[in-house]
Enzyme design. Structure first.
Site, mmCIF file in Angstrom:
data_model
loop_
_atom_site.group_PDB
_atom_site.id
_atom_site.type_symbol
_atom_site.label_atom_id
_atom_site.label_comp_id
_atom_site.label_asym_id
_atom_site.label_seq_id
_atom_site.Cartn_x
_atom_site.Cartn_y
_atom_site.Cartn_z
ATOM 1 N N GLU A 83 0.832 -1.213 0.000
ATOM 2 C CA GLU A 83 0.000 0.000 0.000
ATOM 3 C C GLU A 83 0.860 1.254 0.000
ATOM 4 O O GLU A 83 0.562 2.225 -0.709
ATOM 5 C CB GLU A 83 -0.941 0.023 1.215
ATOM 6 C CG GLU A 83 -1.983 -1.091 1.241
ATOM 7 C CD GLU A 83 -3.100 -0.926 0.213
ATOM 8 O OE1 GLU A 83 -3.148 0.103 -0.495
ATOM 9 O OE2 GLU A 83 -3.925 -1.857 0.105
ATOM 10 N N ARG A 87 0.682 3.780 -3.272
ATOM 11 C CA ARG A 87 0.076 5.097 -3.044
ATOM 12 C C ARG A 87 1.117 6.191 -2.813
ATOM 13 O O ARG A 87 1.037 7.251 -3.434
ATOM 14 C CB ARG A 87 -0.870 5.043 -1.836
ATOM 15 C CG ARG A 87 -1.955 4.005 -2.022
ATOM 16 C CD ARG A 87 -3.061 4.149 -1.010
ATOM 17 N NE ARG A 87 -3.782 2.880 -0.864
ATOM 18 C CZ ARG A 87 -5.046 2.775 -0.508
ATOM 19 N NH1 ARG A 87 -5.762 3.845 -0.258
ATOM 20 N NH2 ARG A 87 -5.619 1.589 -0.392
ATOM 21 N N ASP A 216 -4.495 -9.864 -8.591
ATOM 22 C CA ASP A 216 -4.705 -8.830 -9.635
ATOM 23 C C ASP A 216 -3.496 -8.079 -10.197
ATOM 24 O O ASP A 216 -3.073 -8.300 -11.329
ATOM 25 C CB ASP A 216 -5.789 -7.829 -9.195
ATOM 26 C CG ASP A 216 -5.618 -7.261 -7.782
ATOM 27 O OD1 ASP A 216 -4.571 -7.493 -7.164
ATOM 28 O OD2 ASP A 216 -6.551 -6.594 -7.301
ATOM 29 N N GLU A 350 -12.101 0.182 -10.536
ATOM 30 C CA GLU A 350 -11.738 -0.773 -11.598
ATOM 31 C C GLU A 350 -12.659 -0.768 -12.809
ATOM 32 O O GLU A 350 -12.199 -0.944 -13.947
ATOM 33 C CB GLU A 350 -11.642 -2.199 -11.028
ATOM 34 C CG GLU A 350 -10.475 -2.406 -10.062
ATOM 35 C CD GLU A 350 -10.708 -1.826 -8.667
ATOM 36 O OE1 GLU A 350 -11.880 -1.534 -8.336
ATOM 37 O OE2 GLU A 350 -9.726 -1.645 -7.911
HETATM 38 C C1 DMJ Z 1 -6.310 0.517 -5.070
HETATM 39 O O1 DMJ Z 1 -5.478 0.740 -3.985
HETATM 40 C C2 DMJ Z 1 -5.554 -0.115 -6.212
HETATM 41 O O2 DMJ Z 1 -6.271 0.007 -7.386
HETATM 42 C C3 DMJ Z 1 -5.244 -1.571 -5.958
HETATM 43 O O3 DMJ Z 1 -4.658 -2.170 -7.088
HETATM 44 C C4 DMJ Z 1 -6.512 -2.311 -5.619
HETATM 45 N N1 DMJ Z 1 -7.294 -1.687 -4.582
HETATM 46 C C5 DMJ Z 1 -7.520 -0.251 -4.642
HETATM 47 C C6 DMJ Z 1 -8.743 0.175 -5.429
HETATM 48 O O4 DMJ Z 1 -9.796 -0.639 -5.418
#
Ligand code: DMJ
Length: 456
Positions: A83, A87, A216, A350
């Site tokens: 995270e 971010r 993912d 998404e």
């Molecule tokens: C975000 O922090 C990013 O897109 C991550 O890949 C998945 N979760 C959240 C958004 O849903």
């Protein structure tokens, strides 16, 4: 419109939660998530590039000043490596590349250095959690047999390559190239990558495979590593197209109503469920279509279009026209959430992300229409006096708000909406790739290295 939405989200964050990680838009106060430990200002760092792209100059300036004066990584805090990387490192890198302001480069490299002890494991597969003061790492207590998570250790590559590029220190790139090496040495069940890998033994944990949560962005970063290298990273390319092949064979199915979906795989058995997170894959397939081997370009675009349609259906089949966290294709339903704890929507990007990629790559106007439906639903159900809030049950007629304005709403959802309704020459795909938090990173041109060589 997305500009006005951004203003509303930002102004309220500023008014009620300035300097804190996120905003609680109903109770009008700060929200602290333990994902970032004591690191503060997640919304500010995540929003920097969106403010810049939307030309919100005053706001960008105040955000930059906050970063200069207050963004501090010398804290005793256990953080999520993933995270914080997507971010904070991603946000700072993009802010640097867009604005050229040195402070962002400096902070990004400083933070990158703080993350390095996470790789001190027998295999070099990093820990999920790291205390950035002591340098001690560990894994999530719930993860199968002490494993690290595929989507976490597999989503460092783009940022770490740029950290090496900007700092001149090869260590960052070496750490992520080693992750690939470990993965390539392992046998993969049916060519699939399980979500769990033990960083000590180097063995897979449970054989769960997902293109949504826990898996993912690992797949996303294989493709984007190749694109970001100006298509020189052949290893990334091969790993991506091989993985997509296995996903198509073992996970992608069509419902009796004709909707294509991506199921989850548990030790050879399919769970016919698709997460909101999985919906990013429509955009990924379309983005990767161009390089697909064996004349499969058209097929990958088509796959992207079908996933986009399925995810649109998951929105359209709710009362609020916003999609649930997960929807199922079994027990007589298609693209509908059946469990109460899967009916929430937390401002995730998404589906809009996939509309944006499909629009840019096909210019079919339906993607803008679908994006517009999402704008109307967000305005109607998520917008409150104090910002934007998630919803507990999208099938209900009355909003029950979760009282969190996620930082990714500003970095991703609103940015992708803005791009969906902009011209293609704003952050063109030939020159930029988006990290998984929608932070744009420039393609590293093939001849860049030579240029530097020549200058020496
Ligand atoms: C975000 O922090 C990013 O897109 C991550 O890949 C998945 N979760 C959240 C958004 O849903």
């Amino acid at each position: 419109v997305s500009l006005q939405m951004m203003k509303h989200a930002w102004d309220n964050y500023k008014r009620y939660a300035w300097g804190l990680n996120e905003l609680k838009p109903i109770s009008k106060q700060g929200h602290s998530s333990n994902l970032f430990g004591n690191i503060q200002g997640a919304t500010i760092v995540d929003a920097l590039d969106t403010l810049y792209i939307m030309e919100m100059k005053e706001e960008f300036k105040e955000a930059k000043e906050w970063v200069e004066k207050n963004l501090d990584f010398n804290v005793n805090a256990e953080i999520s490596v993933f995270e914080v990387n997507i971010r904070f490192v991603g946000g700072l890198l993009s802010a640097y590349y867009l604005s050229g302001e040195e402070v962002f480069r400096k902070k990004a490299v400083e933070l990158g250095e703080k993350l390095l002890p996470a790789f001190n494991t027998p295999t070099g597969i990093p820990w999920a959690l790291l205390n950035i003061k002591s340098g001690i790492g560990r894994n999530w207590p719930w993860a199968s047999g002490g494993s690290s998570i595929l989507a976490e250790f597999g989503t460092l590559h783009l940022e770490f390559v740029h950290l090496s590029h900007l700092s001149g220190n090869p260590v960052f790139a070496e750490k992520v190239m080693n992750i690939r090496k470990v993965l390539n040495r392992l046998d993969k069940p049916e060519g699939l990558y399980p979500n769990y890998l033990n960083p000590s033994s180097g063995q897979w944990g449970q054989h769960h495979v997902s293109i949504g949560g826990l898996g993912d962005s690992f797949y996303e970063y294989l493709l984007k590593a190749w694109l970001m290298s100006d298509k020189t990273d052949e290893e990334g390319k091969k790993m991506y197209y091989d993985a997509v092949q296995a996903i198509e064979t073992h996970l992608i199915r069509k419902s009796s109503g004709g909707l294509t979906y991506i199921a989850e795989w548990k030790g050879g058995l399919l769970e016919h469920k698709m997460g909101h997170l999985t919906c990013f894959a429509g955009g990924m397939f379309a983005l990767g279509a161009d390089g697909a081997p064996n004349d499969k370009t058209g097929h990958h675009i088509e796959l992207g279009a079908e996933i986009a349609r399925t995810c649109h259906e998951s929105y359209d089949r709710t009362s609020m026209k916003l999609g649930p966290e997960a929807f199922r294709f079994d027990g007589g339903v298609e693209a509908i959430a059946t469990r109460q704890n899967e009916k929430y929507y937390i401002l995730r990007p998404e589906v809009i992300e996939t509309y944006m990629y499909m629009w840019r790559l096909t210019h079919d106007p339906k993607y803008r229409q679908w994006g517009w439906e999402a704008v109307e639903a967000l305005e109607k159900h998520c917008r409150v006096d104090g910002g934007y809030s998630g919803i507990r049950d999208v099938y209900n007629n009355h909003e029950s708000h979760d009282d969190v304005q996620q930082s990714f709403f500003l970095s991703e959802t609103l940015k992708y909406l803005y791009l969906l309704f902009s011209e293609d020459d704003l952050l063109p795909f030939e020159h930029w790739v988006f990290n998984t938090e929608a932070h744009p990173l420039p393609v590293l041109q093939k001849d860049d290295g030579n240029k530097e060589e020549n200058q020496k």
